[in-house]
Design an enzyme around this catalytic site. Structure first.
Site, PDB file in Angstrom:
ATOM      1  N   GLY A  36      33.807  40.341  -6.831  1.00 53.76           N
ATOM      2  CA  GLY A  36      34.074  41.085  -8.046  1.00 53.76           C
ATOM      3  C   GLY A  36      33.538  40.323  -9.244  1.00 53.76           C
ATOM      4  O   GLY A  36      33.364  39.092  -9.176  1.00 53.76           O
TER       5      GLY A  36
ATOM      6  N   GLN B 260      32.938  37.883 -18.040  1.00 57.91           N
ATOM      7  CA  GLN B 260      32.386  36.742 -17.307  1.00 57.91           C
ATOM      8  C   GLN B 260      30.889  36.561 -17.535  1.00 57.91           C
ATOM      9  O   GLN B 260      30.340  35.513 -17.203  1.00 57.91           O
ATOM     10  CB  GLN B 260      32.658  36.891 -15.797  1.00 57.91           C
TER      11      GLN B 260
ATOM     12  N   CYS C  80      37.682  32.279  -8.280  1.00 58.65           N
ATOM     13  CA  CYS C  80      37.059  33.004  -9.389  1.00 58.65           C
ATOM     14  C   CYS C  80      35.706  32.378  -9.706  1.00 58.65           C
ATOM     15  O   CYS C  80      35.596  31.150  -9.768  1.00 58.65           O
ATOM     16  CB  CYS C  80      37.963  32.931 -10.617  1.00 58.65           C
ATOM     17  N   LEU C  81      34.696  33.214  -9.918  1.00 55.58           N
ATOM     18  CA  LEU C  81      33.354  32.703 -10.234  1.00 55.58           C
ATOM     19  C   LEU C  81      33.328  31.932 -11.545  1.00 55.58           C
ATOM     20  O   LEU C  81      32.418  31.136 -11.775  1.00 55.58           O
ATOM     21  CB  LEU C  81      32.340  33.855 -10.292  1.00 55.58           C
TER      22      LEU C  81
ATOM     23  N   HIS D  68      42.760  41.154  -9.953  1.00 52.96           N
ATOM     24  CA  HIS D  68      42.079  39.980 -10.513  1.00 52.96           C
ATOM     25  C   HIS D  68      41.079  40.406 -11.594  1.00 52.96           C
ATOM     26  O   HIS D  68      41.033  39.816 -12.683  1.00 52.96           O
ATOM     27  CB  HIS D  68      41.364  39.245  -9.370  1.00 52.96           C
ATOM     28  N   GLU D  69      40.282  41.453 -11.304  1.00 52.68           N
ATOM     29  CA  GLU D  69      39.252  41.882 -12.255  1.00 52.68           C
ATOM     30  C   GLU D  69      39.864  42.555 -13.484  1.00 52.68           C
ATOM     31  O   GLU D  69      39.399  42.349 -14.605  1.00 52.68           O
ATOM     32  CB  GLU D  69      38.233  42.804 -11.570  1.00 52.68           C
TER      33      GLU D  69
ATOM     34  N   HIS E 245      40.924  40.003 -15.846  1.00 55.56           N
ATOM     35  CA  HIS E 245      39.811  39.501 -16.666  1.00 55.56           C
ATOM     36  C   HIS E 245      39.631  40.350 -17.920  1.00 55.56           C
ATOM     37  O   HIS E 245      39.333  39.826 -18.996  1.00 55.56           O
ATOM     38  CB  HIS E 245      38.494  39.525 -15.881  1.00 55.56           C
TER      39      HIS E 245
END
Ligand code: CO
Length: 173
Positions: free
Chosen positions: A45, A50, A92-93, A134-135, A138
């Site tokens: 995701g 991000q 997480c990226l 999670h997204e 963000h």
């Protein structure tokens, strides 16, 4: 086009996103960039903040094909219903190298629009349910480590700083 992924400490990750009201070719190009960047980084995701964009947009692909056949772009998503709780590991990226066990709803129902502005609903549990939460976090300026207790959160940030320093990456966290 692959965009640069922003790391913990970048203020754009903490900003509240703005709802999308222009469903045009530029939005489609942006979503295509998000998808390309997510696959390049081997994530499941990726949310607009991000890559430094303040729009309420995210893409998710929890499948194994990684060819765009299972990707879901979500514009203006919001959690409409949730049930149960479950602990599971998450990363997480924007905080690469850190994996923590996070408590989240076991199942969520999300309302969203596609890139043309049409409304949809998606129900997710397991990895999809976790990715959706999670997204969407963000898009509200929340990172997964914020869902840890204060001590574990501090330890995770310290460990991440150490990992980044080892790789010679400068961070602001
Ligand atoms: Co993330």
């Amino acid at each position: 086009m692959i965009r640069t992924i922003r790391f913990l400490g970048d203020p754009v990750l903490r900003r509240e996103t703005t709802p999308v009201d222009r469903f045009d070719a530029e939005l489609e190009r942006f979503v295509a960039d998000l998808i390309e960047t997510m696959y390049d980084a081997e994530g499941v995701g990726l949310a607009a903040p991000q890559v430094g964009d303040p729009r309420r947009v995210t893409v998710i692909d929890v499948g194994t094909a990684r060819d765009g056949s299972e990707v879901t772009p979500l514009v203006n998503p919001r959690i409409a219903a949730q049930e149960g709780r479950v602990d599971s590991e998450e990363g997480c990226l924007s905080i690469p190298g850190i994996v923590e066990t996070i408590d989240r709803a076991a199942k969520v129902e999300v309302e969203y629009q596609d890139v043309r502005g049409e409304s949809h609903r998606i129900v997710g549990e397991g990895l999809l349910g976790r990715a959706l939460q999670h997204e969407i976090d963000h898009l509200d300026g929340i990172l997964f480590i914020d869902r840890l207790g204060p001590l574990k959160r501090r330890m995770a940030v310290r460990e991440w700083r150490r990992l980044m320093a080892e790789q010679g990456v400068e961070v602001d966290a």
